[in-house]
Design a protein around this motif. Structure first.
Motif, PDB file in Angstrom:
ATOM      1  N   LEU A  13       0.811  -1.221   0.000  1.00 16.13           N
ATOM      2  CA  LEU A  13       0.000   0.000   0.000  1.00 16.13           C
ATOM      3  C   LEU A  13       0.845   1.273   0.000  1.00 16.13           C
ATOM      4  O   LEU A  13       0.596   2.179  -0.804  1.00 16.13           O
ATOM      5  CB  LEU A  13      -0.958  -0.014   1.198  1.00 16.13           C
ATOM      6  N   PRO A  14       1.857   1.425   0.872  1.00 12.71           N
ATOM      7  CA  PRO A  14       2.671   2.657   0.810  1.00 12.71           C
ATOM      8  C   PRO A  14       3.374   2.843  -0.529  1.00 12.71           C
ATOM      9  O   PRO A  14       3.471   3.971  -1.033  1.00 12.71           O
ATOM     10  CB  PRO A  14       3.678   2.477   1.953  1.00 12.71           C
ATOM     11  N   ALA A  15       3.854   1.738  -1.117  1.00 18.22           N
ATOM     12  CA  ALA A  15       4.530   1.859  -2.409  1.00 18.22           C
ATOM     13  C   ALA A  15       3.563   2.303  -3.504  1.00 18.22           C
ATOM     14  O   ALA A  15       3.887   3.165  -4.330  1.00 18.22           O
ATOM     15  CB  ALA A  15       5.178   0.522  -2.776  1.00 18.22           C
ATOM     16  N   SER A  16       2.356   1.721  -3.518  1.00 23.40           N
ATOM     17  CA  SER A  16       1.378   2.099  -4.548  1.00 23.40           C
ATOM     18  C   SER A  16       0.903   3.543  -4.348  1.00 23.40           C
ATOM     19  O   SER A  16       0.697   4.274  -5.322  1.00 23.40           O
ATOM     20  CB  SER A  16       0.189   1.139  -4.521  1.00 23.40           C
ATOM     21  N   PHE A 237       0.487   2.813 -14.356  1.00 24.73           N
ATOM     22  CA  PHE A 237       1.469   2.585 -13.293  1.00 24.73           C
ATOM     23  C   PHE A 237       1.086   3.233 -11.960  1.00 24.73           C
ATOM     24  O   PHE A 237       1.762   2.988 -10.961  1.00 24.73           O
ATOM     25  CB  PHE A 237       2.839   3.104 -13.728  1.00 24.73           C
ATOM     26  N   GLY A 238       0.042   4.065 -11.940  1.00 27.92           N
ATOM     27  CA  GLY A 238      -0.357   4.724 -10.710  1.00 27.92           C
ATOM     28  C   GLY A 238      -1.735   4.325 -10.224  1.00 27.92           C
ATOM     29  O   GLY A 238      -1.901   3.851  -9.095  1.00 27.92           O
ATOM     30  N   ILE A 239      -2.758   4.506 -11.065  1.00 30.65           N
ATOM     31  CA  ILE A 239      -4.132   4.260 -10.640  1.00 30.65           C
ATOM     32  C   ILE A 239      -4.432   2.772 -10.535  1.00 30.65           C
ATOM     33  O   ILE A 239      -5.038   2.317  -9.553  1.00 30.65           O
ATOM     34  CB  ILE A 239      -5.114   4.958 -11.602  1.00 30.65           C
ATOM     35  N   PHE A 243      -5.651   0.887  -7.211  1.00 29.89           N
ATOM     36  CA  PHE A 243      -7.015   0.358  -7.192  1.00 29.89           C
ATOM     37  C   PHE A 243      -7.025  -1.126  -6.844  1.00 29.89           C
ATOM     38  O   PHE A 243      -7.847  -1.572  -6.034  1.00 29.89           O
ATOM     39  CB  PHE A 243      -7.673   0.577  -8.564  1.00 29.89           C
ATOM     40  N   LEU A 244      -6.123  -1.898  -7.426  1.00 25.78           N
ATOM     41  CA  LEU A 244      -6.063  -3.330  -7.121  1.00 25.78           C
ATOM     42  C   LEU A 244      -5.705  -3.565  -5.657  1.00 25.78           C
ATOM     43  O   LEU A 244      -6.267  -4.445  -5.003  1.00 25.78           O
ATOM     44  CB  LEU A 244      -5.050  -4.011  -8.043  1.00 25.78           C
ATOM     45  N   VAL A 250     -10.165  -4.059   0.770  1.00 27.76           N
ATOM     46  CA  VAL A 250     -11.605  -4.007   1.017  1.00 27.76           C
ATOM     47  C   VAL A 250     -12.193  -5.416   1.059  1.00 27.76           C
ATOM     48  O   VAL A 250     -13.052  -5.729   1.897  1.00 27.76           O
ATOM     49  CB  VAL A 250     -12.301  -3.156  -0.068  1.00 27.76           C
ATOM     50  N   THR A 251     -11.706  -6.287   0.177  1.00 26.50           N
ATOM     51  CA  THR A 251     -12.205  -7.659   0.152  1.00 26.50           C
ATOM     52  C   THR A 251     -11.837  -8.407   1.426  1.00 26.50           C
ATOM     53  O   THR A 251     -12.671  -9.095   2.028  1.00 26.50           O
ATOM     54  CB  THR A 251     -11.645  -8.401  -1.074  1.00 26.50           C
ATOM     55  N   ILE A 252     -10.573  -8.265   1.848  1.00 22.49           N
ATOM     56  CA  ILE A 252     -10.113  -9.007   3.019  1.00 22.49           C
ATOM     57  C   ILE A 252     -10.715  -8.450   4.306  1.00 22.49           C
ATOM     58  O   ILE A 252     -11.157  -9.203   5.183  1.00 22.49           O
ATOM     59  CB  ILE A 252      -8.573  -8.979   3.091  1.00 22.49           C
TER      60      ILE A 252
END
Length: 329
Positions: A13-16, A237-239, A243-244, A250-252
């Motif tokens: 998450l921080p990297a994305s 490379f960003g959105i 999003f994934l 959110v799923t977990i």
């Protein structure tokens, strides 16, 4: 690779987020801000087509080593780009850079990689009964540099790059306030044709619409439309990675717990219904069963009594005689 998807997602998450904000504010946000610049009319006061050297090193294939004492390619490129001009070279050959085409030291270079061959197999089962098939493939892995040179043989190539500088004046008139001046610069790289076409479309004393930055009027642009490739880079490379990653979180953390909670509620309700049904059946007991049997026997007796009157003429039943009949006998 982490086996726990939640740990992997929290780690990524921080990297994305950093990648998204870096690309967005580096590429897209300036265009969004520029999209809001006010429209005005720019008058061209002067124009100039500038040419410069944009040197690069061209290295030979393989592991050829440069001769001892050859200059570094980086120093030769910097010297030519800063001290020489294509326009002066075109008018006076003595001012042309002698470094063009000379051999230089390109530094360390890995000439070839050596890789192991890894084999991976997948098993796929289909049908009923199950029929399993195995498919295997080979691919290079654990690659490493097995041949290199510390001084690769290269040459200096110096093509010409072009840019256009325009001196503009805009904002004059009774309702536009004080007239302002700005220098517009656009780099065309090695595309000499496009630079000349742009210069021809903005001759001296011509006027055309333009956009200026109200916070810094020295910044002027003739086109404030979005650049497709910049938004494509931000999206891919960003959105998309962000999003994934958020979808996994959110799923977990949301969807799966909610799904399990709903299933648990439904299972608890089904268990309660089964318990209530079993309780009602157990409370009826033998007494109610006997009552039901007694009622059934009473119904049968009433049916038999009625049958005695209705089947008096049958051969299997003895008819009942009244008093007159008895007297006759």
């Amino acid at each position: 690779m982490m086996q726990n998807p939640l740990k992997w997602s929290l780690f990524a998450l921080p990297a994305s987020l950093g990648l998204f904000f870096g690309l967005f504010f580096g590429l897209s946000y300036p265009e969004i801000v520029r999209k809001g610049w006010p429209l005005t009319t720019c008058h061209v006061l002067s124009s100039k087509l500038d040419s410069r050297y944009c040197c690069e090193k061209v290295c030979t294939a393989g592991c050829s080593v440069v001769t001892i004492g050859a200059p570094l390619c980086s120093s030769q490129i910097s010297l030519v780009n800063n001290a020489f001009s294509p326009s002066r070279c075109a008018s006076d050959r003595s001012t042309c850079p002698p470094q063009i085409g000379q051999v230089c030291d390109g530094g360390f270079h890995c000439c070839s990689n050596c890789c192991d061959t890894c084999r991976s197999c997948k098993i796929k089962c289909t049908g009923h009964p199950l029929v399993c098939t195995q498919s295997c493939s080979s691919s290079p892995c654990r690659c490493r540099c097995c041949s290199s040179t510390p001084q690769q043989s290269c040459t200096v190539s110096c093509p010409s790059c072009y840019s256009v500088d325009l001196t503009l004046r805009f904002g004059s008139g009774p309702t536009r306030g004080k007239a302002r001046s700005a220098i517009y610069h656009q780099d065309f790289g090695k595309d000499e044709v496009s630079s000349k076409q742009f210069l021809d479309s903005h001759p001296i004393s011509s006027s055309s619409r333009c956009f200026y930055n109200p916070k810094n009027p020295s910044q002027v642009s003739f086109d404030v439309s979005f650049t497709p490739w910049k938004w494509a880079v931000v999206s891919i490379f960003g959105i998309v990675p962000l999003f994934l990653n958020l979808a996994v979180l959110v799923t977990i953390l949301g969807v799966i717990p909610a799904y399990r909670a709903i299933n648990a509620k439904l299972a608890e309700r089904r268990q309660r219904d089964v318990s209530e049904t079993a309780f009602l059946v157990s409370n009826q007991g033998p007494q109610e069963v006997n009552d039901i049997s007694s009622k059934e026997m009473a119904v049968d007796l009433e049916g038999t009594h009625d049958k005695g009157y209705s089947n008096a003429d049958s051969d299997d039943e003895v008819p009942l005689l009244d008093a007159k009949g008895v007297h006759k006998f």
